[in-house]
Design a protein around this motif. Sequence first.
Motif, mmCIF file in Angstrom:
data_model
loop_
_atom_site.group_PDB
_atom_site.id
_atom_site.type_symbol
_atom_site.label_atom_id
_atom_site.label_comp_id
_atom_site.label_asym_id
_atom_site.label_seq_id
_atom_site.Cartn_x
_atom_site.Cartn_y
_atom_site.Cartn_z
ATOM 1 N N LYS A 89 -9.600 -41.654 3.670
ATOM 2 C CA LYS A 89 -9.042 -40.699 4.618
ATOM 3 C C LYS A 89 -8.694 -41.400 5.936
ATOM 4 O O LYS A 89 -9.376 -42.331 6.366
ATOM 5 C CB LYS A 89 -10.036 -39.572 4.906
ATOM 6 N N PHE A 94 -5.355 -35.179 9.047
ATOM 7 C CA PHE A 94 -5.936 -33.960 9.613
ATOM 8 C C PHE A 94 -5.149 -33.397 10.800
ATOM 9 O O PHE A 94 -5.551 -32.383 11.367
ATOM 10 C CB PHE A 94 -7.381 -34.246 10.059
ATOM 11 N N GLU A 177 -12.450 -32.144 8.494
ATOM 12 C CA GLU A 177 -11.537 -31.190 9.126
ATOM 13 C C GLU A 177 -12.176 -30.577 10.371
ATOM 14 O O GLU A 177 -11.529 -30.408 11.408
ATOM 15 C CB GLU A 177 -11.151 -30.075 8.144
ATOM 16 N N THR A 178 -13.471 -30.230 10.257
ATOM 17 C CA THR A 178 -14.207 -29.673 11.400
ATOM 18 C C THR A 178 -14.307 -30.699 12.514
ATOM 19 O O THR A 178 -14.102 -30.381 13.698
ATOM 20 C CB THR A 178 -15.619 -29.240 10.958
ATOM 21 N N ARG A 181 -10.998 -31.018 14.371
ATOM 22 C CA ARG A 181 -10.755 -29.905 15.305
ATOM 23 C C ARG A 181 -11.559 -30.108 16.585
ATOM 24 O O ARG A 181 -11.074 -29.836 17.695
ATOM 25 C CB ARG A 181 -11.144 -28.567 14.660
#
Length: 284
Positions: A89, A94, A177-178, A181
Amino acid sequence: MLQGCKAQTIQLPLNEDDNSLLWEISGNGLQKPSYLFGTFHIMCKQDVHFSETLKKALAASKEVYFEMDLDDPSNTLGGIFFMNMKDGKTLKDFYNEEEYTKIEQFFNDSLNTPLFALQKMKPLVLQAMLYPKLLSCKQSSGVEMELLKLVAEQKKEVKGLETIQQQASFFDDIPYETQARELLKSLDSLSYWSAEFDNMVAVYKAQQLADIEKMFNDSDFTTGENKAILLDNRNRNWVEQLRTIMPKTNVFIAVGAGHLPGEHGVIELLRKAGYTVRPLQNKD
Protein backbone atom coordinates in the motif's frame (compact mmCIF):
# COMPACT_ATOMS: atom_id res chain seq x y z
CA MET A 1 23.47 -2.09 27.09
CA LEU A 2 24.47 -0.12 30.16
CA GLN A 3 25.49 -2.12 33.19
CA GLY A 4 23.99 -0.78 36.41
CA CYS A 5 25.50 -0.32 39.83
CA LYS A 6 24.07 -2.04 42.87
CA ALA A 7 20.62 -0.73 43.79
CA GLN A 8 19.86 0.53 47.27
CA THR A 9 16.73 0.28 49.41
CA ILE A 10 15.52 3.76 50.34
CA GLN A 11 12.48 5.51 51.76
CA LEU A 12 11.10 8.17 49.42
CA PRO A 13 8.51 10.83 50.37
CA LEU A 14 4.92 9.96 49.56
CA ASN A 15 2.66 12.45 47.80
CA GLU A 16 -0.40 13.70 49.66
CA ASP A 17 -2.74 12.80 46.79
CA ASP A 18 -2.74 10.79 43.57
CA ASN A 19 -1.52 13.66 41.41
CA SER A 20 1.98 12.48 40.64
CA LEU A 21 3.76 10.99 37.66
CA LEU A 22 6.07 8.96 39.92
CA TRP A 23 4.84 5.89 41.81
CA GLU A 24 6.34 3.28 44.11
CA ILE A 25 5.47 -0.41 43.63
CA SER A 26 5.91 -2.63 46.68
CA GLY A 27 4.41 -5.59 48.56
CA ASN A 28 3.24 -8.90 47.13
CA GLY A 29 6.55 -10.53 48.02
CA LEU A 30 8.86 -7.92 46.46
CA GLN A 31 12.18 -7.63 48.30
CA LYS A 32 12.72 -4.06 47.11
CA PRO A 33 10.29 -1.52 45.63
CA SER A 34 10.19 -0.77 41.93
CA TYR A 35 9.15 2.58 40.46
CA LEU A 36 6.73 3.68 37.75
CA PHE A 37 7.07 7.02 35.94
CA GLY A 38 4.84 8.62 33.29
CA THR A 39 6.63 10.25 30.35
CA PHE A 40 5.71 12.58 27.49
CA HIS A 41 7.13 11.68 24.11
CA ILE A 42 7.87 15.14 22.70
CA MET A 43 7.88 18.63 24.23
CA CYS A 44 10.06 21.72 24.52
CA LYS A 45 13.43 20.75 25.94
CA GLN A 46 13.31 23.52 28.56
CA ASP A 47 10.07 22.05 29.93
CA VAL A 48 11.67 18.71 30.87
CA HIS A 49 12.71 18.59 34.54
CA PHE A 50 13.37 15.74 36.94
CA SER A 51 12.79 15.88 40.68
CA GLU A 52 15.32 14.81 43.29
CA THR A 53 12.89 12.06 44.30
CA LEU A 54 12.92 10.70 40.76
CA LYS A 55 16.72 10.77 40.63
CA LYS A 56 16.87 8.85 43.91
CA ALA A 57 14.31 6.31 42.69
CA LEU A 58 16.33 5.82 39.54
CA ALA A 59 19.54 5.40 41.53
CA ALA A 60 17.84 2.82 43.76
CA SER A 61 16.74 0.72 40.77
CA LYS A 62 18.77 -2.08 39.24
CA GLU A 63 17.42 -1.81 35.68
CA VAL A 64 15.38 0.66 33.62
CA TYR A 65 12.50 -0.37 31.37
CA PHE A 66 11.17 1.95 28.68
CA GLU A 67 8.37 1.05 26.28
CA MET A 68 11.18 -0.24 24.08
CA ASP A 69 14.94 -0.49 24.50
CA LEU A 70 16.01 3.05 23.62
CA ASP A 71 19.75 2.43 23.64
CA ASP A 72 19.53 -0.45 21.14
CA PRO A 73 20.44 0.97 17.71
CA SER A 74 18.65 -1.90 15.96
CA ASN A 75 15.34 -0.38 17.10
CA THR A 76 16.08 2.77 15.14
CA LEU A 77 17.32 0.95 12.05
CA GLY A 78 14.60 -1.69 12.16
CA GLY A 79 11.93 0.92 12.71
CA ILE A 80 12.34 2.23 9.17
CA PHE A 81 11.23 -1.15 7.80
CA PHE A 82 8.38 -1.75 10.25
CA MET A 83 6.88 1.73 9.76
CA ASN A 84 5.83 0.85 6.22
CA MET A 85 2.31 -0.30 5.33
CA LYS A 86 1.64 -3.91 4.46
CA ASP A 87 0.61 -5.38 1.11
CA GLY A 88 2.43 -2.77 -0.96
CA LYS A 89 0.00 0.00 0.00
CA THR A 90 1.06 3.60 -0.66
CA LEU A 91 -0.38 6.97 0.34
CA LYS A 92 -1.88 7.47 -3.11
CA ASP A 93 -4.19 4.52 -2.42
CA PHE A 94 -6.07 6.57 0.18
CA TYR A 95 -6.30 10.10 -1.23
CA ASN A 96 -7.72 11.80 -4.29
CA GLU A 97 -5.42 14.06 -6.30
CA GLU A 98 -6.39 17.26 -4.45
CA GLU A 99 -5.89 15.70 -1.02
CA TYR A 100 -2.58 14.17 -1.96
CA THR A 101 -1.32 17.49 -3.35
CA LYS A 102 -2.26 19.24 -0.11
CA ILE A 103 -0.26 16.73 1.96
CA GLU A 104 2.63 16.81 -0.49
CA GLN A 105 2.87 20.61 -0.33
CA PHE A 106 2.80 20.61 3.46
CA PHE A 107 5.61 18.10 3.74
CA ASN A 108 7.68 19.95 1.15
CA ASP A 109 7.09 23.47 2.50
CA SER A 110 6.73 22.98 6.27
CA LEU A 111 8.80 19.87 6.94
CA ASN A 112 11.28 20.21 4.07
CA THR A 113 10.70 16.53 3.36
CA PRO A 114 9.72 15.16 -0.06
CA LEU A 115 6.60 13.03 0.29
CA PHE A 116 7.63 10.61 -2.45
CA ALA A 117 10.29 9.25 -0.07
CA LEU A 118 7.56 8.41 2.47
CA GLN A 119 5.02 6.84 0.11
CA LYS A 120 4.84 3.49 1.92
CA MET A 121 4.85 4.82 5.47
CA LYS A 122 1.83 4.35 7.73
CA PRO A 123 -0.18 7.60 7.96
CA LEU A 124 -0.08 7.66 11.78
CA VAL A 125 3.71 7.58 11.60
CA LEU A 126 3.59 10.58 9.26
CA GLN A 127 1.18 12.31 11.64
CA ALA A 128 3.76 11.97 14.41
CA MET A 129 6.18 13.90 12.21
CA LEU A 130 3.89 16.92 12.59
CA TYR A 131 4.29 17.12 16.36
CA PRO A 132 7.42 19.32 16.39
CA LYS A 133 5.43 21.88 14.34
CA LEU A 134 2.95 22.12 17.22
CA LEU A 135 5.57 23.24 19.73
CA SER A 136 6.11 26.90 20.62
CA CYS A 137 9.89 26.45 20.88
CA LYS A 138 12.72 25.75 18.46
CA GLN A 139 14.46 23.02 20.48
CA SER A 140 12.33 19.95 21.11
CA SER A 141 13.13 16.82 23.03
CA GLY A 142 11.22 14.14 24.87
CA VAL A 143 11.05 13.08 28.50
CA GLU A 144 12.41 9.67 27.51
CA MET A 145 15.38 11.17 25.68
CA GLU A 146 16.33 13.39 28.62
CA LEU A 147 15.76 10.55 31.09
CA LEU A 148 18.01 8.32 29.02
CA LYS A 149 20.84 10.79 29.68
CA LEU A 150 20.32 10.35 33.45
CA VAL A 151 20.25 6.60 32.99
CA ALA A 152 23.57 6.75 31.15
CA GLU A 153 25.10 8.88 33.91
CA GLN A 154 24.02 6.32 36.50
CA LYS A 155 25.21 3.44 34.28
CA LYS A 156 21.95 1.52 34.47
CA GLU A 157 21.02 -1.31 32.15
CA VAL A 158 18.27 -0.34 29.70
CA LYS A 159 15.58 -2.75 28.53
CA GLY A 160 12.25 -2.58 26.72
CA LEU A 161 8.76 -3.90 27.36
CA GLU A 162 8.14 -4.08 23.59
CA THR A 163 10.15 -4.42 20.39
CA ILE A 164 10.01 -1.91 17.54
CA GLN A 165 8.21 -4.59 15.53
CA GLN A 166 5.50 -4.87 18.21
CA GLN A 167 5.07 -1.10 18.42
CA ALA A 168 4.79 -0.78 14.67
CA SER A 169 2.25 -3.61 14.52
CA PHE A 170 -0.23 -1.60 16.63
CA PHE A 171 -0.58 0.77 13.69
CA ASP A 172 -1.54 -2.18 11.51
CA ASP A 173 -4.49 -2.87 13.83
CA ILE A 174 -5.96 0.54 12.94
CA PRO A 175 -7.29 0.59 9.35
CA TYR A 176 -5.02 2.54 7.03
CA GLU A 177 -8.09 4.37 5.70
CA THR A 178 -8.78 5.66 9.23
CA GLN A 179 -5.17 6.68 9.65
CA ALA A 180 -5.22 8.52 6.32
CA ARG A 181 -8.31 10.51 7.36
CA GLU A 182 -6.64 11.44 10.66
CA LEU A 183 -3.51 12.69 8.90
CA LEU A 184 -5.52 14.88 6.55
CA LYS A 185 -7.67 16.19 9.41
CA SER A 186 -4.53 17.16 11.31
CA LEU A 187 -3.27 19.23 8.39
CA ASP A 188 -6.65 20.95 8.00
CA SER A 189 -6.77 21.84 11.71
CA LEU A 190 -3.15 22.53 12.60
CA SER A 191 -3.88 25.65 14.68
CA TYR A 192 -6.52 23.73 16.67
CA TRP A 193 -4.13 20.84 17.25
CA SER A 194 -1.43 23.26 18.36
CA ALA A 195 -3.71 24.63 21.10
CA GLU A 196 -4.74 21.09 22.02
CA PHE A 197 -1.11 20.05 22.22
CA ASP A 198 -0.31 22.98 24.52
CA ASN A 199 -3.14 21.82 26.78
CA MET A 200 -1.75 18.29 26.83
CA VAL A 201 1.67 19.57 27.90
CA ALA A 202 0.11 21.76 30.62
CA VAL A 203 -1.91 18.83 32.00
CA TYR A 204 1.18 16.64 31.98
CA LYS A 205 3.32 19.21 33.80
CA ALA A 206 0.58 19.67 36.41
CA GLN A 207 0.66 15.87 37.01
CA GLN A 208 -3.13 15.74 37.28
CA LEU A 209 -3.81 12.07 36.60
CA ALA A 210 -7.58 12.45 36.37
CA ASP A 211 -7.15 15.15 33.73
CA ILE A 212 -4.61 13.01 31.87
CA GLU A 213 -7.13 10.14 31.81
CA LYS A 214 -9.90 12.45 30.60
CA MET A 215 -7.66 13.86 27.91
CA PHE A 216 -6.83 10.41 26.54
CA ASN A 217 -10.46 9.35 26.67
CA ASP A 218 -11.96 12.46 25.07
CA SER A 219 -9.43 14.11 22.78
CA ASP A 220 -9.35 13.27 19.07
CA PHE A 221 -5.69 14.17 19.18
CA THR A 222 -4.80 11.22 21.39
CA THR A 223 -6.05 7.65 21.25
CA GLY A 224 -9.82 8.19 20.98
CA GLU A 225 -11.64 5.12 19.67
CA ASN A 226 -8.32 3.28 19.38
CA LYS A 227 -7.65 3.40 23.12
CA ALA A 228 -7.93 -0.38 23.53
CA ILE A 229 -5.27 -0.95 20.86
CA LEU A 230 -2.84 1.80 21.84
CA LEU A 231 -3.25 1.76 25.63
CA ASP A 232 -5.35 -0.92 27.35
CA ASN A 233 -4.07 -4.06 25.64
CA ARG A 234 -0.47 -2.95 25.97
CA ASN A 235 -0.95 -2.14 29.66
CA ARG A 236 -2.12 -5.68 30.37
CA ASN A 237 0.84 -7.12 28.51
CA TRP A 238 3.30 -4.91 30.40
CA VAL A 239 1.89 -5.79 33.82
CA GLU A 240 2.12 -9.51 33.00
CA GLN A 241 5.79 -9.01 32.18
CA LEU A 242 6.40 -6.96 35.33
CA ARG A 243 4.93 -9.69 37.50
CA THR A 244 7.82 -11.87 36.32
CA ILE A 245 10.48 -9.14 36.28
CA MET A 246 9.97 -7.35 39.62
CA PRO A 247 10.37 -10.36 41.95
CA LYS A 248 13.80 -10.96 40.41
CA THR A 249 15.12 -7.38 40.42
CA ASN A 250 13.78 -3.96 41.24
CA VAL A 251 13.27 -1.73 38.21
CA PHE A 252 12.43 1.80 37.13
CA ILE A 253 9.64 1.74 34.53
CA ALA A 254 9.17 4.76 32.26
CA VAL A 255 6.16 4.68 29.91
CA GLY A 256 3.84 7.28 28.42
CA ALA A 257 1.77 9.05 31.09
CA GLY A 258 -1.47 8.06 29.38
CA HIS A 259 -0.76 4.45 30.35
CA LEU A 260 -0.86 5.19 34.11
CA PRO A 261 -4.43 6.21 35.10
CA GLY A 262 -7.83 4.62 34.79
CA GLU A 263 -9.46 1.25 35.34
CA HIS A 264 -7.28 -0.32 32.66
CA GLY A 265 -4.18 1.73 33.50
CA VAL A 266 -0.91 0.28 34.74
CA ILE A 267 -1.41 1.58 38.30
CA GLU A 268 -4.78 -0.11 38.76
CA LEU A 269 -3.69 -3.31 37.01
CA LEU A 270 -0.68 -3.59 39.32
CA ARG A 271 -2.97 -3.13 42.32
CA LYS A 272 -5.31 -5.82 41.03
CA ALA A 273 -2.25 -8.07 40.73
CA GLY A 274 -1.66 -7.65 44.46
CA TYR A 275 0.93 -4.88 44.61
CA THR A 276 0.86 -1.73 46.72
CA VAL A 277 1.23 1.24 44.38
CA ARG A 278 1.69 4.64 46.05
CA PRO A 279 2.29 8.15 44.63
CA LEU A 280 5.62 9.80 45.41
CA GLN A 281 6.41 13.50 45.66
CA ASN A 282 7.67 14.58 42.28
CA LYS A 283 8.20 18.35 42.33
CA ASP A 284 11.45 19.66 40.91
